[in-house]
Enzyme design. Structure first.
Site, PDB file in Angstrom:
ATOM      1  N   VAL A  59       0.781  -1.164   0.104  1.00 18.05           N
ATOM      2  CA  VAL A  59       0.045  -0.020  -0.215  1.00 18.05           C
ATOM      3  C   VAL A  59       0.871   1.309  -0.013  1.00 18.05           C
ATOM      4  O   VAL A  59       0.598   2.194  -0.655  1.00 18.05           O
ATOM      5  CB  VAL A  59      -0.988   0.021   1.213  1.00 18.05           C
ATOM      6  CG1 VAL A  59      -1.607   1.269   1.191  1.00 18.05           C
ATOM      7  CG2 VAL A  59      -1.952  -1.155   0.892  1.00 18.05           C
ATOM      8  N   TYR A 106      -9.788  -1.860  22.830  1.00 18.86           N
ATOM      9  CA  TYR A 106      -9.546  -1.081  22.094  1.00 18.86           C
ATOM     10  C   TYR A 106      -8.736   0.442  22.972  1.00 18.86           C
ATOM     11  O   TYR A 106      -7.860   0.910  22.385  1.00 18.86           O
ATOM     12  CB  TYR A 106     -11.103  -0.353  21.887  1.00 18.86           C
ATOM     13  CG  TYR A 106     -11.013   0.837  21.148  1.00 18.86           C
ATOM     14  CD1 TYR A 106     -10.854   0.879  19.496  1.00 18.86           C
ATOM     15  CD2 TYR A 106     -11.387   2.242  22.022  1.00 18.86           C
ATOM     16  CE1 TYR A 106     -10.906   2.155  18.987  1.00 18.86           C
ATOM     17  CE2 TYR A 106     -11.539   3.255  20.997  1.00 18.86           C
ATOM     18  CZ  TYR A 106     -11.150   3.334  19.664  1.00 18.86           C
ATOM     19  OH  TYR A 106     -11.343   4.548  18.759  1.00 18.86           O
ATOM     20  N   LYS A 137      -5.249   1.858  21.895  1.00 21.45           N
ATOM     21  CA  LYS A 137      -5.002   3.167  21.543  1.00 21.45           C
ATOM     22  C   LYS A 137      -3.967   3.732  22.392  1.00 21.45           C
ATOM     23  O   LYS A 137      -3.265   4.451  22.151  1.00 21.45           O
ATOM     24  CB  LYS A 137      -6.585   3.827  21.625  1.00 21.45           C
ATOM     25  CG  LYS A 137      -7.148   3.564  20.502  1.00 21.45           C
ATOM     26  CD  LYS A 137      -6.789   3.895  19.270  1.00 21.45           C
ATOM     27  CE  LYS A 137      -8.021   3.785  18.260  1.00 21.45           C
ATOM     28  NZ  LYS A 137      -7.437   3.821  16.778  1.00 21.45           N
TER      29      LYS A 137
END
Length: 225
Positions: A51, A129, A133
């Site tokens: 990518v 999560y 983070k």
């Protein structure tokens, strides 16, 4: 408006509300935006090099790692697989993209991770999560330290609650609590996050690295006692 004309920016997760808003603000600033539209970042864990290399053919100046996942799973019953999938999407993939991008970014180039205020203020059902983070914020600081000699800056933006279609009808009590708690008395917009990212990618932030820019309407300034 900050002028990023002639700059090429890779933004991941532009299929999501926040990612799309970030891409719009970079476009408004004159940048050429390379979209990676997948909202879930797990594929980037293994495809980051491809990518980034494709984006770099146009001359890469900045990267924003926005793609990720935010499922709700109570911690007591969370499986290892559920934990790992969130860590892969929200932490391992940005690590891989950053590592690949550093081979192409020029001095003055930048990487911005979209973290969350949950990186410092966890919410029920978001143990995986919040942990991912929090680690992402520290990854940015570590990357800022190690890539600084190349002139590459790495920062995070930590959003609060961002408006999305139908959020008021889907979670009215949460929107009401947030609006009452936030000093600016509103939800954020995707453009609010995009503006922060544009700033961090610009020359105005040329001496800012290893920083977590909280964009939450002031809600984390609210005392909890």
């Amino acid at each position: 408006m900050i002028d990023l004309s002639g700059k090429v920016v890779l933004v991941t997760g532009t299929g999501g509300v926040i990612g799309a808003g970030i891409a719009r603000q970079f476009t408004r600033a004159g940048a050429t935006v390379i979209h990676h539209r997948g909202r879930e970042d797990g594929d980037l864990r293994t495809e980051a090099r491809r990518v980034v290399d494709e984006a770099a053919r146009q001359g890469l100046h900045a990267v924003v790692n926005c793609a990720g996942v935010q499922p709700v799973e109570p911690l007591p019953g969370m499986t290892t697989e559920q934990w790992q999938s969130v860590v892969d999407a929200n932490l391992t993939a940005p690590f891989a993209v950053t590592q690949a991008a550093a081979d192409h970014l020029p001095p003055g180039g930048s990487v911005t991770h979209i973290a969350s205020i949950e990186g410092t203020h966890p919410a029920p059902g978001h143990a995986h999560y919040s942990a991912a983070k929090a680690a992402l914020i520290m990854h940015a600081r570590a990357a800022a330290l190690e890539y600084g000699a190349r002139g590459i800056r790495v920062n995070t933006v930590s959003p609060g609650l961002i408006a999305r279609p139908a959020i008021e009808s889907q979670w009215p009590e949460g929107v009401e609590r947030w609006s009452k708690a936030a000093p600016l008395q509103r939800l954020g917009t995707p453009e609010d996050i995009g503006n922060a990212c544009v700033f961090l990618a610009s020359d105005l932030a040329s001496w800012i690295t290893g920083h977590d820019l909280v964009v939450d309407g002031g809600v984390t300034a609210r005392p909890t006692w």
